[in-house]
Scaffold this motif. Structure first.
Motif, short mmCIF file in Angstrom:
data_model
loop_
_atom_site.label_atom_id
_atom_site.label_comp_id
_atom_site.label_asym_id
_atom_site.label_seq_id
_atom_site.Cartn_x
_atom_site.Cartn_y
_atom_site.Cartn_z
N LYS A 185 42.48 35.88 30.38
CA LYS A 185 43.12 35.87 31.70
C LYS A 185 43.81 34.55 32.02
O LYS A 185 44.21 34.31 33.17
CB LYS A 185 42.06 36.16 32.79
CG LYS A 185 41.45 37.54 32.66
CD LYS A 185 42.52 38.59 32.93
CE LYS A 185 42.03 39.99 32.64
NZ LYS A 185 43.14 40.96 32.65
N SER A 243 55.08 37.92 38.23
CA SER A 243 54.47 39.25 38.27
C SER A 243 53.04 39.23 37.76
O SER A 243 52.19 39.95 38.28
CB SER A 243 55.32 40.27 37.52
OG SER A 243 55.45 39.91 36.18
N SER A 247 50.20 40.52 40.23
CA SER A 247 49.46 41.76 39.93
C SER A 247 47.99 41.49 39.66
O SER A 247 47.19 42.42 39.60
CB SER A 247 50.08 42.43 38.70
OG SER A 247 49.85 41.64 37.54
N GLY A 248 47.61 40.24 39.50
CA GLY A 248 46.22 39.92 39.21
C GLY A 248 45.90 40.01 37.73
O GLY A 248 44.74 39.91 37.32
N GLU A 249 46.92 40.24 36.90
CA GLU A 249 46.71 40.36 35.47
C GLU A 249 46.26 39.02 34.88
O GLU A 249 45.45 38.98 33.97
CB GLU A 249 48.03 40.81 34.82
CG GLU A 249 47.94 41.17 33.36
CD GLU A 249 47.14 42.43 33.11
OE1 GLU A 249 47.04 43.27 34.02
OE2 GLU A 249 46.61 42.55 31.99
N ILE A 250 46.81 37.95 35.41
CA ILE A 250 46.45 36.60 34.97
C ILE A 250 45.73 35.90 36.12
O ILE A 250 46.15 35.97 37.27
CB ILE A 250 47.72 35.83 34.55
CG1 ILE A 250 48.28 36.41 33.24
CG2 ILE A 250 47.45 34.33 34.41
CD1 ILE A 250 47.39 36.30 32.01
N GLN B 110 54.78 48.00 33.53
CA GLN B 110 53.81 46.98 33.96
C GLN B 110 52.99 47.50 35.15
O GLN B 110 51.80 47.21 35.26
CB GLN B 110 54.53 45.69 34.36
CG GLN B 110 55.14 44.94 33.18
CD GLN B 110 55.62 43.55 33.55
OE1 GLN B 110 55.78 43.23 34.72
NE2 GLN B 110 55.88 42.72 32.55
N ASN B 114 48.92 47.43 34.15
CA ASN B 114 48.14 46.24 34.45
C ASN B 114 46.71 46.58 34.91
O ASN B 114 46.40 47.73 35.19
CB ASN B 114 48.89 45.30 35.41
CG ASN B 114 48.84 45.72 36.84
OD1 ASN B 114 47.78 45.91 37.42
ND2 ASN B 114 50.02 45.89 37.43
N ASP B 115 45.88 45.57 34.98
CA ASP B 115 44.45 45.79 35.27
C ASP B 115 44.22 46.54 36.58
O ASP B 115 43.24 47.27 36.73
CB ASP B 115 43.72 44.45 35.31
CG ASP B 115 43.46 43.91 33.91
OD1 ASP B 115 43.94 44.54 32.95
OD2 ASP B 115 42.80 42.86 33.78
N ASN B 116 45.10 46.29 37.55
CA ASN B 116 44.99 46.98 38.83
C ASN B 116 46.07 48.05 38.97
O ASN B 116 46.42 48.45 40.07
CB ASN B 116 45.13 45.96 39.98
CG ASN B 116 44.12 44.85 39.85
OD1 ASN B 116 42.93 45.09 39.66
ND2 ASN B 116 44.58 43.60 39.91
N LEU B 134 47.96 45.81 29.42
CA LEU B 134 49.14 44.94 29.48
C LEU B 134 48.86 43.67 28.70
O LEU B 134 47.72 43.20 28.65
CB LEU B 134 49.43 44.62 30.95
CG LEU B 134 50.80 44.02 31.29
CD1 LEU B 134 51.92 44.96 30.88
CD2 LEU B 134 50.89 43.74 32.79
N ASN B 135 49.90 43.10 28.12
CA ASN B 135 49.79 41.88 27.30
C ASN B 135 48.89 42.08 26.09
O ASN B 135 48.12 41.20 25.70
CB ASN B 135 49.30 40.70 28.13
CG ASN B 135 50.18 40.43 29.33
OD1 ASN B 135 51.38 40.58 29.24
ND2 ASN B 135 49.59 40.07 30.44
#
Lengths: 387, 267
Positions: A185, A243, A247-250, B110, B114-116, B134-135
């Motif tokens: 993350k 983004s 989006s909370g991905e990172i 995306q 993505n996680d959410n 994602l990623n």
């Protein structure tokens, strides 16, 4: 059925022949061609003068320049670049005079000057007296007593984080990036200089700067960076950084700051940026006059406007990415115009403020590596991404 | 004749220029014409270049196999199992995605991955997830499929539609089962189209920058990302040219091998 007789020697005006039609069309076209520009194009006296600018994205947008354009009947035409190298390449491939205004990161001004791409400036013609002392003789902008660039804004780079996952206290230490709760993350803005600069600070390389490190320190920095690899969730460009945080991905990134999270936060995302206890990196942006510009007087007016109170209110709140003001009048004007934003960016007229970090020696100017080549750092960054 | 001129102007000359540029040098962020092999030595001497090369080759190979396998049942059903009206509508819906920008389609993924994102929200409603999509390599493959799958189905469908129905009926009359008919009659007859579809998938995914960057998080990078990295820092266009030429040569080799395979006659 009546027929009209032709009178010899006299043209018959009722004869709609091919030749007459062509004549009519020709005359009408000529009249239209002559009159249309009079209708559509404003009188020449009111035509806007064009100023060309090469800059990071956002600097030529209406939120920044519309007031100046209206005041001086000017149209700013911006060419945007992505990175100092890209800027140098674009200027080097253009004839002198292509760009009237050059907006550059501080560390690239010296290169612009060495290559002869910018004009010498007269300090008395700008708001230099209004600068905070720390920015009055900004490194790289001066060559002896000759000025080549005038600072317009700055910001700090450290750790940016998701506030629902990481506390402010945790973010104050670069070591949080290695925390098991952040595995996969941690993100990187895909540029080696700010990332390696921050990680160099984590290694304790703050004297003289995180970019001036010897071979042993460079080796250690590479080991530190490689050890972070299992935590990394991705490498992102400008849009991807926005983004992924939104989006909370990172959940955490190092080497970026409020220039990203300030915008993401406005969209309601729970993110913030801090300068960790080991220190942070400073980015700066400044204006120069492009070599061979034919509109230098107007460029001077533009720079003077952007570094004045009203210009700084716009600059600090630039829609593309915010930045702090190095001008005292900028702080005063922002506190009057938008006290909440002045407080958020810590441009407080009384009490602790953002320049305190600089005064305490916790902030280091971003610059190109001193003891290694830029290529060495770039090569290592590619190796790291592939590791 | 026009095709020759077209190829010369828009392919051969630029390619020769690219080759020439790979021997130039960069001084003060500016390309200087010359003839120095340093760029080739530098790039071919780097471990990350070869890691990226084999990875890109692997990603493109995997994508080609997955796309071909997924596309075939779809193209088969459209060619042999549905009415002409349904087939025409299916063709329309396979072409429609190309009306929108590939980049926009990838960015929209995306939101799903993505996680959410939408998929994880749906999965969480039945007590599953969240899954990291994602990623990741999975994300990259989703992007590649977005790019390649509609095209592969269309190309396979055109090829399968041209298979002589009488030969299929003859196979059935001679006692050949449905499964065997597919592998012994239909696939060999549609071989050229199926291979051409696969080659297109390989070419598109081998050179794609968007999916590995925006859905794979550039983690780890492919050769197209390496080209971007090389030009971004130091304006090393000559070194980027080395990577590009290596990619083009690889694609030529793959393409000629595939075409030879497609047109090879049974002995």
């Amino acid at each position: 059925m009546m027929s009209k007789k032709r009178v010899p020697g006299k043209p018959d005006h009722t004869d709609i022949g091919r030749r007459n039609i062509l004549k009519g069309v020709g005359a009408a076209s000529a009249a239209t061609a002559l009159s249309v520009p009079m209708i559509l194009v404003p009188p020449r006296a009111n035509a806007a003068t064009e100023l060309t600018m090469i800059a990071w994205y956002g600097h030529g947008e209406p939120d920044m320049v519309e007031e100046f354009e209206a005041m001086h009947n000017v149209k700013i035409k911006a060419k945007y670049y992505a990175g100092g190298d890209n800027m140098l390449a674009l200027i080097s491939q253009s004839p002198p005079g292509t760009y009237d205004i050059v907006l550059s990161d501080g560390e690239f001004v010296q290169l612009l000057n060495e290559a002869g791409y910018v004009e010498k400036m007269d300090p008395d013609e700008y708001n230099m007296h209004d600068l905070f002392d720390e920015y009055a003789r900004f490194p790289g902008h001066w060559e002896g007593d000759d000025l080549y660039s005038v600072i317009v804004r700055f910001g700090y780079l450290g750790v940016s984080f998701n506030t629902t996952i990481i506390s402010h206290e945790e973010a104050m230490d670069y070591n949080i990036l290695w925390d098991s709760k952040l595995t996969g993350k941690v993100g990187h803005f895909d540029w080696h200089l700010p990332n390696l600069g921050c990680l160099s600070l984590r290694d304790g390389n703050d004297n003289p700067t995180p970019f001036d490190i010897n071979a042993a320190q460079w080796k250690k920095l590479q080991e530190t960076t490689l050890s972070l690899k299992p935590q990394v969730g991705g490498y992102f460009d400008y849009g991807g950084t926005f983004s992924s945080l939104k989006s909370g991905e990172i959940h955490a990134m190092c080497g970026i700051g409020d220039w990203i999270t300030g915008v993401v936060k406005k969209d309601g995302a729970p993110v913030d940026s801090v300068v960790p206890k080991q220190g942070g990196i400073q980015w700066t942006e400044s204006y120069s006059i492009g070599k061979g510009s034919q509109k230098q007087d107007l460029v001077k007016k533009f720079i003077k406007y952007m570094t004045s109170g009203p210009g700084q209110v716009r600059s600090t709140q630039m829609a593309a990415y915010p930045g702090m003001s190095p001008y005292k009048s900028g702080w005063t004007a922002l506190n009057q115009a938008n006290p909440a934003e002045a407080k958020r960016q810590r441009m407080n007229l009384d009490g602790p403020n953002c320049i305190d970090d600089l005064r305490e020696g916790r902030i280091h100017f971003r610059r190109t590596p001193v003891q290694q080549s830029l290529e060495d750092w770039n090569d290592f960054w590619s190796e790291y991404k592939n590791a | 004749m026009p095709i020759v001129v077209w190829q010369l102007v828009f392919f051969v000359f630029p390619l020769l220029f690219l080759l020439l540029m790979s021997f130039w040098l960069v001084k003060n962020y500016r390309m200087v014409p010359g003839f120095d092999s340093v760029n080739w030595i530098k790039m071919y001497g780097k471990g990350y270049f070869w890691d990226g090369y084999w990875r890109t080759l692997g990603y493109a190979g995997i994508t080609t196999v997955i796309t071909s396998v997924l596309a075939f049942p779809c193209a088969f059903a459209l060619a042999f199992k549905v009415s002409p009206t349904v087939r025409r509508w299916a063709m329309f819906f396979l072409i429609v995605p190309f009306f929108t920008s590939y980049l926009v389609r990838i960015f929209s993924w995306q939101i799903f991955l993505n996680d959410n994102g939408i998929i994880n929200v749906l999965l969480s409603s039945i007590g599953l997830g969240p899954f990291s999509m994602l990623n990741t390599f999975f994300g990259t493959v989703v992007g590649y499929l977005t790019l390649c799958l509609p095209l592969a189905v269309v190309l396979q469908l055109i090829s399968l539609s041209n298979v002589d129905q009488r030969l299929i009926e003859a196979a059935h009359n001679l006692g050949c089962g449905s499964f065997r008919t597919v592998f012994a009659v239909i696939i060999p007859l549609a071989k050229i189209g199926i291979i051409v579809a696969a080659v297109f998938c390989f070419i598109l995914s081998f050179g794609d920058f968007v999916s590995p960057y925006y859905l794979g998080g550039s983690k780890p990078p492919t050769l197209s990302i390496l080209i971007i990295d090389t030009t971004k820092s130091g304006q090393q266009w000559p070194r980027a040219a080395v990577v590009a030429i290596t990619m083009i040569v690889t694609l030529f080799a793959i393409m000629f091998t595939a075409i030879a395979l497609a047109y090879r006659r049974r002995s």
